[in-house]
Scaffold this motif. Structure first.
Motif, PDB file in Angstrom:
ATOM      1  N   VAL A   1       0.831  -1.198   0.000  1.00  0.00           N
ATOM      2  CA  VAL A   1       0.000   0.000   0.000  1.00  0.00           C
ATOM      3  C   VAL A   1       0.873   1.259   0.000  1.00  0.00           C
ATOM      4  O   VAL A   1       2.016   1.240   0.458  1.00  0.00           O
ATOM      5  CB  VAL A   1      -0.952   0.019   1.216  1.00  0.00           C
ATOM      6  CG1 VAL A   1      -1.976  -1.084   1.084  1.00  0.00           C
ATOM      7  CG2 VAL A   1      -0.172  -0.124   2.518  1.00  0.00           C
ATOM      8  N   PRO A   2       0.339   2.393  -0.522  1.00  0.00           N
ATOM      9  CA  PRO A   2       1.123   3.632  -0.535  1.00  0.00           C
ATOM     10  C   PRO A   2       1.529   4.074   0.855  1.00  0.00           C
ATOM     11  O   PRO A   2       0.783   3.904   1.833  1.00  0.00           O
ATOM     12  CB  PRO A   2       0.158   4.642  -1.166  1.00  0.00           C
ATOM     13  CG  PRO A   2      -0.827   3.838  -1.922  1.00  0.00           C
ATOM     14  CD  PRO A   2      -0.977   2.559  -1.161  1.00  0.00           C
ATOM     15  N   ASN A   3       2.727   4.631   0.951  1.00  0.00           N
ATOM     16  CA  ASN A   3       3.242   5.189   2.202  1.00  0.00           C
ATOM     17  C   ASN A   3       3.117   4.205   3.365  1.00  0.00           C
ATOM     18  O   ASN A   3       2.873   4.596   4.510  1.00  0.00           O
ATOM     19  CB  ASN A   3       2.531   6.498   2.529  1.00  0.00           C
ATOM     20  CG  ASN A   3       2.860   7.591   1.542  1.00  0.00           C
ATOM     21  OD1 ASN A   3       4.017   7.778   1.181  1.00  0.00           O
ATOM     22  ND2 ASN A   3       1.839   8.306   1.069  1.00  0.00           N
ATOM     23  N   ALA A   4       3.307   2.917   3.043  1.00  0.00           N
ATOM     24  CA  ALA A   4       3.260   1.855   4.055  1.00  0.00           C
ATOM     25  C   ALA A   4       1.968   1.901   4.862  1.00  0.00           C
ATOM     26  O   ALA A   4       1.942   1.535   6.037  1.00  0.00           O
ATOM     27  CB  ALA A   4       4.477   1.930   4.977  1.00  0.00           C
ATOM     28  N   GLY A   5       0.888   2.369   4.241  1.00  0.00           N
ATOM     29  CA  GLY A   5      -0.411   2.368   4.889  1.00  0.00           C
ATOM     30  C   GLY A   5      -0.783   3.645   5.602  1.00  0.00           C
ATOM     31  O   GLY A   5      -1.832   3.711   6.243  1.00  0.00           O
ATOM     32  N   GLY A   6       0.028   4.688   5.489  1.00  0.00           N
ATOM     33  CA  GLY A   6      -0.260   5.939   6.183  1.00  0.00           C
ATOM     34  C   GLY A   6      -0.090   7.134   5.269  1.00  0.00           C
ATOM     35  O   GLY A   6      -0.256   7.051   4.048  1.00  0.00           O
ATOM     36  N   SER A   7       0.219   8.266   5.865  1.00  0.00           N
ATOM     37  CA  SER A   7       0.527   9.490   5.134  1.00  0.00           C
ATOM     38  C   SER A   7       2.022   9.536   4.837  1.00  0.00           C
ATOM     39  O   SER A   7       2.782   8.690   5.319  1.00  0.00           O
ATOM     40  CB  SER A   7       0.106  10.702   5.976  1.00  0.00           C
ATOM     41  OG  SER A   7      -1.274  10.652   6.266  1.00  0.00           O
ATOM     42  N   PRO A   8       2.485  10.512   4.038  1.00  0.00           N
ATOM     43  CA  PRO A   8       3.932  10.620   3.809  1.00  0.00           C
ATOM     44  C   PRO A   8       4.703  10.658   5.121  1.00  0.00           C
ATOM     45  O   PRO A   8       4.300  11.320   6.079  1.00  0.00           O
ATOM     46  CB  PRO A   8       4.067  11.949   3.050  1.00  0.00           C
ATOM     47  CG  PRO A   8       2.759  12.131   2.365  1.00  0.00           C
ATOM     48  CD  PRO A   8       1.732  11.556   3.307  1.00  0.00           C
ATOM     49  N   GLY A   9       5.781   9.909   5.156  1.00  0.00           N
ATOM     50  CA  GLY A   9       6.621   9.835   6.337  1.00  0.00           C
ATOM     51  C   GLY A   9       8.064   9.641   5.932  1.00  0.00           C
ATOM     52  O   GLY A   9       8.411   9.703   4.745  1.00  0.00           O
ATOM     53  N   PRO A  10       8.950   9.365   6.873  1.00  0.00           N
ATOM     54  CA  PRO A  10      10.384   9.284   6.562  1.00  0.00           C
ATOM     55  C   PRO A  10      10.840   7.956   5.992  1.00  0.00           C
ATOM     56  O   PRO A  10      12.032   7.796   5.722  1.00  0.00           O
ATOM     57  CB  PRO A  10      11.036   9.532   7.927  1.00  0.00           C
ATOM     58  CG  PRO A  10      10.033   9.011   8.903  1.00  0.00           C
ATOM     59  CD  PRO A  10       8.685   9.316   8.324  1.00  0.00           C
ATOM     60  N   ALA A  11       9.899   6.988   5.768  1.00  0.00           N
ATOM     61  CA  ALA A  11      10.344   5.672   5.350  1.00  0.00           C
ATOM     62  C   ALA A  11       9.561   5.097   4.180  1.00  0.00           C
ATOM     63  O   ALA A  11      10.111   4.344   3.383  1.00  0.00           O
ATOM     64  CB  ALA A  11      10.284   4.702   6.531  1.00  0.00           C
TER      65      ALA A  11
END
Length: 368
Positions: free
Chosen positions: A140-150
């Protein structure tokens, strides 16, 4: 082809993918050992040629230098059989490369980069690890969240430069950087093109500038400069030296200044203008830019490190700098291009993922 003072000869050396049937008809794209469908990424060295066969959602490998045009591939990744197609393990793979002996594949629409610890020897071999997701099952996009450092949102490109691993996190309008190749969801050491690790607005939400991206798509670099193909702003940015913190670029190609994103369609382009440049590569002492919408590859000598709106010295795929038609509006030929995306340089060889022609062309750059 090119300017006499630089005495460079650019000649097509190998054609991978099915032959063209003639005229403007494209080579067949149905999945098989010798066919490609809209390839977007390519890598080659002495050991292997690797192609992201993006439209077939797979990666093909040829071991060694292909001995003939249209040679069938040796290994397929993403499927267990050469005739299989459609998303599976891979969903629109783009950039491919060997990094310190490991094969990396930008699995763009699964929002991750897959890693094979060794060069795969058999078809269907699964990856060993993942970058940008918590595990190999997550897509999933952004590992399932909002933009982050990873996490990533459409990571179309990556490069390894002088101990730093950079990723074009295209959907988040930024470039992420790590000291060394990361694994899983390790936070980036650098966020380039955004004010922090949690922002993803186009051009920082304030307009194009020397420190913004609209559509960063591909990267390449050496110990002196990192180049970013900012396709949506119709330009290439250069950072000299390669950045270790967010900062403005030192070089812009394709635009007359850092605060412009001008597009000039359907008119003579010349040696300075770019339209949707989706690929960059270093080959010999040139920066090669896939000027995708102009159906050509431009060679900038030097390569350039600083400055604005510098001219290319050579053009591949067109008869001159004024033309920009798909296959020169005539036929699929040995020396024509149609929407070139990925490019890769190795010694005197320049490989071009000629996406619109369903093939990869390898060109040789010779001094005459």
């Amino acid at each position: 082809m090119g300017t006499p003072e630089l005495a460079l000869q650019v000649e097509p050396a190998r054609w991978l993918g099915a032959p063209a049937p003639g005229g403007l008809a494209l080579p067949p794209a149905r999945a098989g050992r010798g066919t490609l469908y809209a390839p977007r990424g390519v890598y080659l060295d002495d050991r292997v040629v690797v192609v992201a066969d993006s439209g077939n959602h797979r990666v093909l490998l040829w071991y060694g230098w292909p001995k003939a045009d249209h040679q069938p591939a040796d290994v397929v990744l993403g499927h267990t059989e050469f005739e299989a197609e459609g998303p599976g393990l891979l969903h629109l793979p783009t950039a491919v490369a060997l990094v310190e002996g490991r094969l990396l594949v930008a699995d763009a629409w699964h929002h991750r980069i897959l890693v094979w610890d060794d060069l795969p020897e058999g078809s269907g071999q699964p990856p060993d690890r993942v970058i940008g997701q918590p595990d190999l099952r997550s897509t999933v996009p952004n590992a399932g969240g909002s933009p982050g450092p990873a996490g990533f949102y459409w990571p179309y490109g990556f490069t390894y430069v002088h101990g730093w691993f950079y990723v074009a996190d295209t959907g988040n309008r930024r470039v992420l950087g790590w000291r060394g190749v990361p694994e899983g969801l390790r936070p980036a050491d650098l966020v380039l093109g955004q004010p922090d690790a949690y922002s993803g607005a186009e051009n920082r939400g304030r307009g194009v500038g020397a420190d913004t991206f609209r559509w960063p798509h591909a990267l390449v670099g050496d110990e002196m400069t990192l180049y970013v193909a900012d396709a949506g702003n119709h330009r290439v940015l250069g950072f000299t030296p390669p950045p270790e913190q967010d900062r403005p670029a030192d070089l812009v190609l394709g635009q007359e200044d850092f605060d412009r994103d001008f597009e000039l369609p359907h008119v003579p382009q010349g040696p300075q203008r770019l339209r949707f440049p989706y690929g960059v590569a270093l080959c010999r002492d040139y920066l090669a830019v896939a000027d995708t919408a102009n159906n050509r590859v431009l060679l900038f000598p030097g390569p350039p490190r600083r400055g604005v709106y510098l001219p290319a010295a050579h053009v591949i795929g067109q008869a001159n700098f004024a033309e920009s038609g798909e296959n020169r509006w005539r036929a699929v030929g040995w020396d024509t291009l149609c929407w070139p995306y990925g490019v890769w340089g190795y010694q005197d060889l320049l490989a071009v993922a000629d996406s619109g022609n369903n093939r990869v062309m390898i060109w040789r750059l010779r001094r005459s």
